[in-house]
Design a protein around this motif. Structure first.
Motif, PDB file in Angstrom:
ATOM      1  N   ASP A 207      11.480  -2.109 -14.901  1.00  0.00           N
ATOM      2  CA  ASP A 207      11.813  -0.694 -15.018  1.00  0.00           C
ATOM      3  C   ASP A 207      11.010   0.132 -14.014  1.00  0.00           C
ATOM      4  O   ASP A 207       9.849  -0.193 -13.725  1.00  0.00           O
ATOM      5  N   PRO A 208      11.586   1.198 -13.483  1.00  0.00           N
ATOM      6  CA  PRO A 208      10.873   2.046 -12.509  1.00  0.00           C
ATOM      7  C   PRO A 208       9.528   2.544 -13.022  1.00  0.00           C
ATOM      8  O   PRO A 208       8.570   2.657 -12.238  1.00  0.00           O
ATOM      9  N   ALA A 209       9.438   2.827 -14.315  1.00  0.00           N
ATOM     10  CA  ALA A 209       8.159   3.302 -14.866  1.00  0.00           C
ATOM     11  C   ALA A 209       7.093   2.224 -14.761  1.00  0.00           C
ATOM     12  O   ALA A 209       5.913   2.516 -14.501  1.00  0.00           O
ATOM     13  N   VAL A 210       7.486   0.960 -14.971  1.00  0.00           N
ATOM     14  CA  VAL A 210       6.538  -0.152 -14.860  1.00  0.00           C
ATOM     15  C   VAL A 210       6.081  -0.307 -13.415  1.00  0.00           C
ATOM     16  O   VAL A 210       4.888  -0.496 -13.134  1.00  0.00           O
ATOM     17  N   VAL A 211       7.019  -0.227 -12.481  1.00  0.00           N
ATOM     18  CA  VAL A 211       6.686  -0.354 -11.057  1.00  0.00           C
ATOM     19  C   VAL A 211       5.737   0.774 -10.628  1.00  0.00           C
ATOM     20  O   VAL A 211       4.760   0.547  -9.902  1.00  0.00           O
ATOM     21  N   ALA A 212       6.013   1.986 -11.102  1.00  0.00           N
ATOM     22  CA  ALA A 212       5.149   3.121 -10.757  1.00  0.00           C
ATOM     23  C   ALA A 212       3.738   2.923 -11.291  1.00  0.00           C
ATOM     24  O   ALA A 212       2.749   3.227 -10.598  1.00  0.00           O
ATOM     25  N   ARG A 213       3.633   2.393 -12.496  1.00  0.00           N
ATOM     26  CA  ARG A 213       2.308   2.158 -13.071  1.00  0.00           C
ATOM     27  C   ARG A 213       1.569   1.059 -12.312  1.00  0.00           C
ATOM     28  O   ARG A 213       0.346   1.149 -12.111  1.00  0.00           O
ATOM     29  N   ILE A 214       2.271   0.040 -11.878  1.00  0.00           N
ATOM     30  CA  ILE A 214       1.647  -1.022 -11.079  1.00  0.00           C
ATOM     31  C   ILE A 214       1.044  -0.435  -9.804  1.00  0.00           C
ATOM     32  O   ILE A 214      -0.091  -0.745  -9.427  1.00  0.00           O
ATOM     33  N   ARG A 215       1.780   0.432  -9.142  1.00  0.00           N
ATOM     34  CA  ARG A 215       1.294   1.043  -7.908  1.00  0.00           C
ATOM     35  C   ARG A 215       0.047   1.898  -8.171  1.00  0.00           C
ATOM     36  O   ARG A 215      -0.895   1.899  -7.367  1.00  0.00           O
ATOM     37  N   GLU A 216       0.026   2.608  -9.289  1.00  0.00           N
ATOM     38  CA  GLU A 216      -1.140   3.422  -9.642  1.00  0.00           C
ATOM     39  C   GLU A 216      -2.371   2.553  -9.868  1.00  0.00           C
ATOM     40  O   GLU A 216      -3.472   2.871  -9.385  1.00  0.00           O
ATOM     41  N   VAL A 217      -2.192   1.460 -10.613  1.00  0.00           N
ATOM     42  CA  VAL A 217      -3.325   0.588 -10.919  1.00  0.00           C
ATOM     43  C   VAL A 217      -3.874  -0.052  -9.647  1.00  0.00           C
ATOM     44  O   VAL A 217      -5.092  -0.128  -9.439  1.00  0.00           O
ATOM     45  N   VAL A 218      -2.990  -0.514  -8.773  1.00  0.00           N
ATOM     46  CA  VAL A 218      -3.430  -1.119  -7.510  1.00  0.00           C
ATOM     47  C   VAL A 218      -4.196  -0.097  -6.674  1.00  0.00           C
ATOM     48  O   VAL A 218      -5.266  -0.397  -6.110  1.00  0.00           O
ATOM     49  N   SER A 219      -3.690   1.114  -6.601  1.00  0.00           N
ATOM     50  CA  SER A 219      -4.341   2.161  -5.820  1.00  0.00           C
ATOM     51  C   SER A 219      -5.743   2.461  -6.353  1.00  0.00           C
ATOM     52  O   SER A 219      -6.699   2.630  -5.564  1.00  0.00           O
ATOM     53  N   ASP A 220      -5.884   2.507  -7.673  1.00  0.00           N
ATOM     54  CA  ASP A 220      -7.184   2.829  -8.283  1.00  0.00           C
ATOM     55  C   ASP A 220      -8.179   1.674  -8.193  1.00  0.00           C
ATOM     56  O   ASP A 220      -9.388   1.897  -8.064  1.00  0.00           O
ATOM     57  N   ALA A 221      -7.680   0.436  -8.290  1.00  0.00           N
ATOM     58  CA  ALA A 221      -8.578  -0.722  -8.417  1.00  0.00           C
ATOM     59  C   ALA A 221      -8.961  -1.369  -7.088  1.00  0.00           C
ATOM     60  O   ALA A 221      -9.864  -2.216  -7.060  1.00  0.00           O
ATOM     61  N   ALA A 222      -8.308  -0.992  -6.001  1.00  0.00           N
ATOM     62  CA  ALA A 222      -8.532  -1.691  -4.724  1.00  0.00           C
ATOM     63  C   ALA A 222      -9.629  -1.056  -3.886  1.00  0.00           C
ATOM     64  O   ALA A 222      -9.573  -1.065  -2.651  1.00  0.00           O
ATOM     65  N   THR A 223     -10.638  -0.507  -4.521  1.00  0.00           N
ATOM     66  CA  THR A 223     -11.747   0.132  -3.797  1.00  0.00           C
ATOM     67  C   THR A 223     -12.381  -0.857  -2.806  1.00  0.00           C
ATOM     68  O   THR A 223     -12.730  -1.982  -3.174  1.00  0.00           O
ATOM     69  N   GLY A 224     -12.523  -0.414  -1.557  1.00  0.00           N
ATOM     70  CA  GLY A 224     -13.060  -1.275  -0.510  1.00  0.00           C
ATOM     71  C   GLY A 224     -11.980  -1.751   0.433  1.00  0.00           C
ATOM     72  O   GLY A 224     -12.264  -2.098   1.582  1.00  0.00           O
ATOM     73  N   ALA A 225     -10.733  -1.771  -0.033  1.00  0.00           N
ATOM     74  CA  ALA A 225      -9.602  -2.120   0.821  1.00  0.00           C
ATOM     75  C   ALA A 225      -9.071  -0.853   1.496  1.00  0.00           C
ATOM     76  O   ALA A 225      -9.507   0.263   1.195  1.00  0.00           O
ATOM     77  N   LEU A 226      -8.111  -1.025   2.393  1.00  0.00           N
ATOM     78  CA  LEU A 226      -7.554   0.111   3.126  1.00  0.00           C
ATOM     79  C   LEU A 226      -6.181   0.531   2.605  1.00  0.00           C
ATOM     80  O   LEU A 226      -5.902   1.715   2.478  1.00  0.00           O
ATOM     81  N   GLU A 227      -5.341  -0.437   2.345  1.00  0.00           N
ATOM     82  CA  GLU A 227      -4.014  -0.128   1.820  1.00  0.00           C
ATOM     83  C   GLU A 227      -3.400  -1.392   1.228  1.00  0.00           C
ATOM     84  O   GLU A 227      -3.865  -2.516   1.459  1.00  0.00           O
ATOM     85  N   ALA A 228      -2.338  -1.187   0.470  1.00  0.00           N
ATOM     86  CA  ALA A 228      -1.526  -2.300  -0.033  1.00  0.00           C
ATOM     87  C   ALA A 228      -0.081  -1.994   0.333  1.00  0.00           C
ATOM     88  O   ALA A 228       0.392  -0.872   0.142  1.00  0.00           O
ATOM     89  N   HIS A 229       0.619  -2.973   0.892  1.00  0.00           N
ATOM     90  CA  HIS A 229       2.008  -2.724   1.261  1.00  0.00           C
ATOM     91  C   HIS A 229       2.884  -3.925   0.902  1.00  0.00           C
ATOM     92  O   HIS A 229       2.408  -4.976   0.502  1.00  0.00           O
ATOM     93  N   ASP A 230       4.188  -3.710   1.059  1.00  0.00           N
ATOM     94  CA  ASP A 230       5.194  -4.743   0.741  1.00  0.00           C
ATOM     95  C   ASP A 230       5.066  -5.240  -0.695  1.00  0.00           C
ATOM     96  O   ASP A 230       5.112  -6.451  -0.953  1.00  0.00           O
TER      97      ASP A 230
END
Length: 295
Positions: A207-230
């Motif tokens: 579901d789009p809501a699940v995908v959106a939440r995944i993107r939020e969690v990755v953005s918050d938890a990836a401290t030290g990285a530059l970006e996540a794509h694909d």
């Protein structure tokens, strides 16, 4: 035995009990509408049996031949259930046609209506339980069974109303007309069940809501990285699979980048224990400057 298996076994038992009630109501009344109701319940029993087998197969651990597990078995089961529902609808149309060709007045008793209403109440209670457990256990087979049972409930209520109208008005054609309308509703339910299950077999995204939440969690938890794509995700039964590329500074060590990956996976699984994550680490020269920025 898993909880999902116990619930599926319960569905078979409830289906047999409801079939006995509805079969008796049809035998007493000789009503085309009540026959269509009993026939759909026959499909319910078959559907619950298929769901039980699929749930048992899906519970098997991954092996050499199926390294990603057997969870998609539930989608196959749901497709078969949908086909059975469509076949039941076609049979209902045939019985309705016979009723139009040779209409006859019903000799319906309060006992027949009472039996059908008791069966409908049982179906409603069990359908609500199946829907709740299907969501909690992320079971496509239980969810499909719940949708079909609730369709049966709505159809049964409409059929009983139609049969009562026949008795009040003396118009025999109301009985096959109600059966035909029930057949249309059953056909719609079957097509909808097949369509939803094919999406799972075709690796549709969550579901789009699940995908959106995944993107939020990755953005918050990836401290030290530059970006996540694909980022790509798909669901297969109770499991969901996620993979993406994580861009880190070129000077970062393997151990440091691995620690970031571990932190991201832990954050994702804290919210979505059913998620299977694969991360591909890349140096900053591979940055695409789009996707998920790291906060």
């Amino acid at each position: 035995m898993t909880r999902a298996e116990r619930i599926a076994i319960g569905s078979v038992g409830v289906g047999c009990l409801v079939l006995a009630f509805k079969g008796a109501a049809w035998w007493i009344s000789a009503s085309a509408a009540l026959y269509s109701d009993a026939l759909e319940t026959t499909v319910n029993v078959a559907a619950s049996t298929i769901a039980l087998y699929a749930i048992r197969l899906a519970a098997k651990p991954a092996d050499d031949d199926h390294p990603y597990g057997h969870d998609k078995a539930e989608f196959f089961a749901a497709v078969i259930v949908g086909v059975l529902i469509v076949i039941a609808a076609l049979s209902i149309f045939w019985v309705a046609w016979l009723g139009f060709s040779a209409p006859h007045l019903l000799t319906l008793s309060g006992r027949a209506i009472g039996l059908n209403l008791v069966a409908t109440a049982l179906n409603m209670l069990w359908s609500m339980n199946l829907a709740r457990e299907g969501r909690r256990l992320r079971s496509a087979a239980l969810a499909a069974d719940a949708r079909h049972l609730m369709t049966d409930v709505v159809t049964s209520i409409g059929i009983v109303v139609g049969v009562i109208l026949v008795l009040l008005t003396g118009e025999a054609l109301i009985d096959p007309a109600v059966a035909a309308l029930a057949g249309v509703y059953v056909l719609y339910s079957g097509v909808r069940t097949v369509s939803a299950s094919v999406g799972g077999l075709m690796d549709a995204a969550p579901d789009p809501a699940v995908v959106a939440r995944i993107r939020e969690v990755v953005s918050d938890a990836a401290t030290g990285a530059l970006e996540a794509h694909d980022l790509r995700s798909r669901h297969a039964g109770r499991l969901a699979f996620l993979e993406f590329h994580l861009v880190v500074p070129g000077t970062m060590t393997v151990a440091e980048s691995h620690a970031i990956c571990d932190h991201i996976e832990a954050a994702l699984k804290a919210e979505m224990e059913y998620l299977v994550v694969t991360i591909h680490v890349e140096p900053e020269v591979k940055a695409k400057h789009h996707g998920v920025p790291v906060l």
